[in-house]
Scaffold this motif. Structure first.
Motif, mmCIF file in Angstrom:
data_model
loop_
_atom_site.group_PDB
_atom_site.id
_atom_site.type_symbol
_atom_site.label_atom_id
_atom_site.label_comp_id
_atom_site.label_asym_id
_atom_site.label_seq_id
_atom_site.Cartn_x
_atom_site.Cartn_y
_atom_site.Cartn_z
ATOM 1 N N LEU A 62 16.793 5.388 -6.015
ATOM 2 C CA LEU A 62 16.355 4.079 -5.790
ATOM 3 C C LEU A 62 16.464 3.692 -4.252
ATOM 4 N N VAL A 63 15.297 3.597 -3.683
ATOM 5 C CA VAL A 63 14.892 3.472 -2.296
ATOM 6 C C VAL A 63 15.113 1.932 -1.926
ATOM 7 N N ALA A 64 16.224 1.599 -1.388
ATOM 8 C CA ALA A 64 16.344 0.052 -1.015
ATOM 9 C C ALA A 64 15.495 -0.194 0.411
ATOM 10 N N PRO A 65 15.026 -1.490 0.206
ATOM 11 C CA PRO A 65 15.561 -2.528 -0.675
ATOM 12 C C PRO A 65 14.439 -2.440 -1.901
ATOM 13 N N VAL A 66 15.015 -2.672 -2.789
ATOM 14 C CA VAL A 66 14.375 -2.579 -4.294
ATOM 15 C C VAL A 66 15.035 -3.349 -5.551
ATOM 16 N N GLU A 67 14.508 -3.963 -6.393
ATOM 17 C CA GLU A 67 14.963 -4.516 -7.340
ATOM 18 C C GLU A 67 14.480 -4.211 -8.700
ATOM 19 N N ASN B 267 30.545 -1.002 -1.159
ATOM 20 C CA ASN B 267 29.996 -2.545 -0.932
ATOM 21 C C ASN B 267 29.053 -2.757 -2.360
ATOM 22 N N ALA B 268 29.755 -2.439 -3.328
ATOM 23 C CA ALA B 268 28.920 -2.457 -4.457
ATOM 24 C C ALA B 268 29.615 -3.480 -5.699
ATOM 25 N N ASP B 269 28.948 -4.207 -6.222
ATOM 26 C CA ASP B 269 29.309 -4.869 -7.646
ATOM 27 C C ASP B 269 28.838 -4.282 -8.700
ATOM 28 N N ILE B 270 29.728 -3.935 -9.525
ATOM 29 C CA ILE B 270 29.530 -3.153 -10.814
ATOM 30 C C ILE B 270 29.738 -3.963 -12.024
ATOM 31 N N GLY B 271 28.691 -4.662 -12.665
ATOM 32 C CA GLY B 271 28.832 -5.841 -13.424
ATOM 33 C C GLY B 271 29.607 -5.587 -14.818
ATOM 34 N N VAL B 272 29.722 -6.615 -15.670
ATOM 35 C CA VAL B 272 30.693 -6.397 -16.800
ATOM 36 C C VAL B 272 30.115 -5.347 -17.886
ATOM 37 N N ALA B 273 31.028 -4.774 -18.414
ATOM 38 C CA ALA B 273 30.844 -3.307 -19.147
ATOM 39 C C ALA B 273 29.680 -2.357 -18.620
ATOM 40 N N ILE C 218 21.247 7.914 -7.206
ATOM 41 C CA ILE C 218 21.516 7.543 -5.712
ATOM 42 C C ILE C 218 20.951 6.057 -5.339
ATOM 43 N N THR C 219 21.617 5.271 -4.641
ATOM 44 C CA THR C 219 20.853 4.117 -4.150
ATOM 45 C C THR C 219 20.618 4.456 -2.553
ATOM 46 N N CYS C 220 19.500 4.822 -2.341
ATOM 47 C CA CYS C 220 19.136 5.206 -0.773
ATOM 48 C C CYS C 220 19.373 3.861 0.011
ATOM 49 N N ASN C 221 20.459 3.647 0.470
ATOM 50 C CA ASN C 221 20.861 2.434 0.973
ATOM 51 C C ASN C 221 20.513 2.135 2.676
ATOM 52 N N TYR C 222 20.528 3.325 3.418
ATOM 53 C CA TYR C 222 20.466 3.261 4.669
ATOM 54 C C TYR C 222 19.232 4.117 5.248
ATOM 55 N N ASP C 223 18.516 3.331 6.204
ATOM 56 C CA ASP C 223 17.086 3.948 6.824
ATOM 57 C C ASP C 223 17.316 4.822 7.986
ATOM 58 N N GLY C 224 18.700 5.090 8.349
ATOM 59 C CA GLY C 224 18.837 5.463 9.735
ATOM 60 C C GLY C 224 19.259 4.371 10.724
ATOM 61 N N VAL C 225 19.015 3.088 10.360
ATOM 62 C CA VAL C 225 19.216 2.196 11.259
ATOM 63 C C VAL C 225 19.962 0.975 10.773
ATOM 64 N N ASN C 226 19.441 0.585 9.543
ATOM 65 C CA ASN C 226 19.880 -0.409 8.984
ATOM 66 C C ASN C 226 20.240 -0.230 7.598
ATOM 67 N N LYS C 227 21.309 -1.137 6.991
ATOM 68 C CA LYS C 227 21.503 -0.833 5.666
ATOM 69 C C LYS C 227 20.919 -1.848 4.600
ATOM 70 N N HIS C 228 20.407 -1.484 3.427
ATOM 71 C CA HIS C 228 19.465 -2.251 2.716
ATOM 72 C C HIS C 228 20.122 -2.433 1.303
ATOM 73 N N ARG C 229 19.952 -3.613 0.561
ATOM 74 C CA ARG C 229 20.331 -3.607 -0.957
ATOM 75 C C ARG C 229 19.529 -3.167 -2.108
ATOM 76 N N THR C 230 20.334 -2.763 -3.212
ATOM 77 C CA THR C 230 19.498 -2.454 -4.269
ATOM 78 C C THR C 230 20.018 -3.797 -5.308
ATOM 79 N N THR C 231 19.223 -4.234 -6.160
ATOM 80 C CA THR C 231 19.707 -5.395 -7.087
ATOM 81 C C THR C 231 19.054 -4.820 -8.570
ATOM 82 N N ILE C 232 20.084 -4.929 -9.407
ATOM 83 C CA ILE C 232 19.872 -4.336 -10.584
ATOM 84 C C ILE C 232 20.324 -5.384 -11.879
ATOM 85 N N GLY C 233 19.347 -5.940 -12.637
ATOM 86 C CA GLY C 233 19.740 -6.891 -13.382
ATOM 87 C C GLY C 233 20.575 -6.339 -14.548
#
Length: 457
Positions: free
Chosen positions: A406-411, A349-355, A380-395
């Motif tokens: 990277l402990v999600a949710p984080v930007e 469930n990841a979008d890997i940007g251009v280049a 690693i993106t730490c996307n799961y807290d044991g109950v819910n999934k969280h997103r990481t946003t990278i510009g």
């Protein structure tokens, strides 16, 4: 000519030594019976009648959604009895074609030629085989017409030496089957009512029984055990590989090609050995797939490369992307043009940007990544807290150093830089450097502990 097709699928298949009904054993990822049904549909029949018995509910469930008339043969009393169960649902002015749910390689063209000869009298599909063991033998008159089929158990030595055999596939006017089938007896070694016995009754009535010779022995091969199932699988895959090669696809070894779904290829596609293709797979112009890869429900854009030992599922890759070797792309992965995913990287469930580059030893899950990003090894993106999934946003233009968490949710905003070994729990602004790691201490005079348990070494 009206055509009804009866597919016999009631047998248990004891030689398969399986709890799964024989006709549900897969060829190219689909039940054998599904292949036979697809061939039947290509003949545009009025109806397809499937006779089931052993495991009837399981067979019906597996083929749910198909437009079929299900007929139950309560007792497996032979092929003649099976067809007789279906006749009440077939109009008298129709021609009936009898197929078998465990004979999946029969060709549509062969069946069309057979049906064309059956408007007035029965027509039988035969084949010349190298080893006729297990098949009924074709008995012909001096003029070459078919007079009978003798099952092997009932054949004499002279008849057993014959090489022309009965495929079991037969076409005949429904009116004739309605007349002859009730008259078929079971005075044979199996005590069964054999469908081919209608041929002798037709000959007795002065009808000329036609015989259509199959193009190849493999076309009539029925599956009775797992050895025959493997032979059918390899033949099917070889046919598909050759068809793609004729369309310009470079397949390194057609005998090590496995398609278990639908494949669409552009020009100059290259597929190496032991590649498994499942579900819906689309490969654009110039795509190269390395050896020992699995692609399931993926679309790969032009000029892209999937290196050896990679596993892709539910992923969409734009043009000029690169994956692997030893990469795993899980469902929801989307790679933009020029993006790279390297060895021992897993995404979901990841979008890997251009280049952008995720080159090695990394897990990226539930992440939106911008353009020109570099992700260091061990991140690693730490996307799961044991109950819910969280997103990481990278510009855009972000650099993440090796061994970062990277402990999600984080930007991380555009141009952000994360120092190696950091554990990130807060947002990083544009062009900021984030250092989130414990301070190093060097202790002089430190002594290693000595183990008293010498046997533990």
């Amino acid at each position: 000519m009206k055509l009804d097709i009866v597919i016999l699928a009631a047998g248990q298949g004891t030689r398969m030594k399986s709890s799964l009904p024989k006709v549900l054993h897969p060829v190219a990822g689909r039940p054998m019976l599904a292949h036979v049904i697809a061939t039947a549909r290509a003949l545009d029949p009025v109806a397809i009648h499937v006779v089931v018995g052993h495991g009837a509910d399981e067979v019906r469930t597996a083929l749910a959604g198909e437009d079929l008339n299900w007929v139950v043969q309560a007792q497996q009393l032979g092929t003649g009895d099976a067809v007789l169960q279906a006749l009440p649902d077939i109009a008298g002015d129709s021609v009936v074609l009898v197929l078998y749910g465990d004979v999946p390689l029969i060709e549509t063209a062969t069946l069309r030629a057979l049906v064309a000869q059956a408007d007035q009298a029965p027509a039988l599909l035969t084949a010349e085989v190298g080893d006729p063991q297990g098949y009924g033998r074709i008995i012909r008159a001096a003029d070459g017409s078919v007079v009978a089929v003798v099952e092997e158990k009932d054949a004499n030595p002279e008849q057993r030496a014959l090489r022309e055999v009965n495929s079991g596939v037969l076409a005949a006017p429904a009116s004739l089957l309605a007349r002859y089938l009730p008259a078929v007896g079971n005075a044979n070694s199996q005590g069964e009512y054999y469908l081919p016995d209608v041929l002798g009754l037709a000959v007795s009535d002065g009808l000329a029984v036609a015989a259509q010779l199959a193009l190849s022995e493999i076309e009539i091969l029925g599956v009775n055990d797992r050895v025959q199932l493997a032979a059918v699988e390899r033949e099917y895959q070889l046919r598909r590989a050759h068809a793609f090669m004729r369309e310009g696809v470079a397949i390194a070894d057609p005998r090590r090609f496995d398609l278990r779904g639908t494949l669409h290829c552009g020009r100059d596609v290259s597929i190496d050995v032991n590649v498994v293709l499942e579900g819906e797979v689309s490969l654009g112009d110039g795509v190269s797939i390395g050896p020992n890869c699995v692609l399931r429900d993926v679309a790969i854009g032009a000029g892209s490369t999937v290196h050896a030992m990679s596993h892709l599922e539910g992923a969409v890759l734009a043009e000029n992307t690169s994956v692997g070797p030893f990469a795993r792309l899980r469902p929801g992965t989307r790679m933009a043009a020029g993006a790279r995913i390297g060895n021992f990287v897993e995404t979901k469930n990841a979008d890997i940007g251009v280049a952008s580059k995720v080159n090695h030893l990394t897990y990226i899950g539930d992440c939106a990544m911008g353009e020109g990003v570099n992700i260091g090894a061990g991140t690693i993106t730490c996307n799961y807290d044991g109950v819910n999934k969280h997103r990481t946003t990278i510009g855009d233009g972000v650099f993440v150093g090796s061994n970062s968490t990277l402990v999600a949710p984080v930007e991380i905003a555009d141009g952000g830089f994360v120092a190696a070994g950091s554990t990130l729990t807060m947002a990083v602004g544009e062009n900021e450097l984030a250092v989130a790691r414990g301070r190093q201490r060097n202790i002089q005079g430190w002594q290693r502990p000595n183990s008293s348990n010498k046997e533990g070494h």
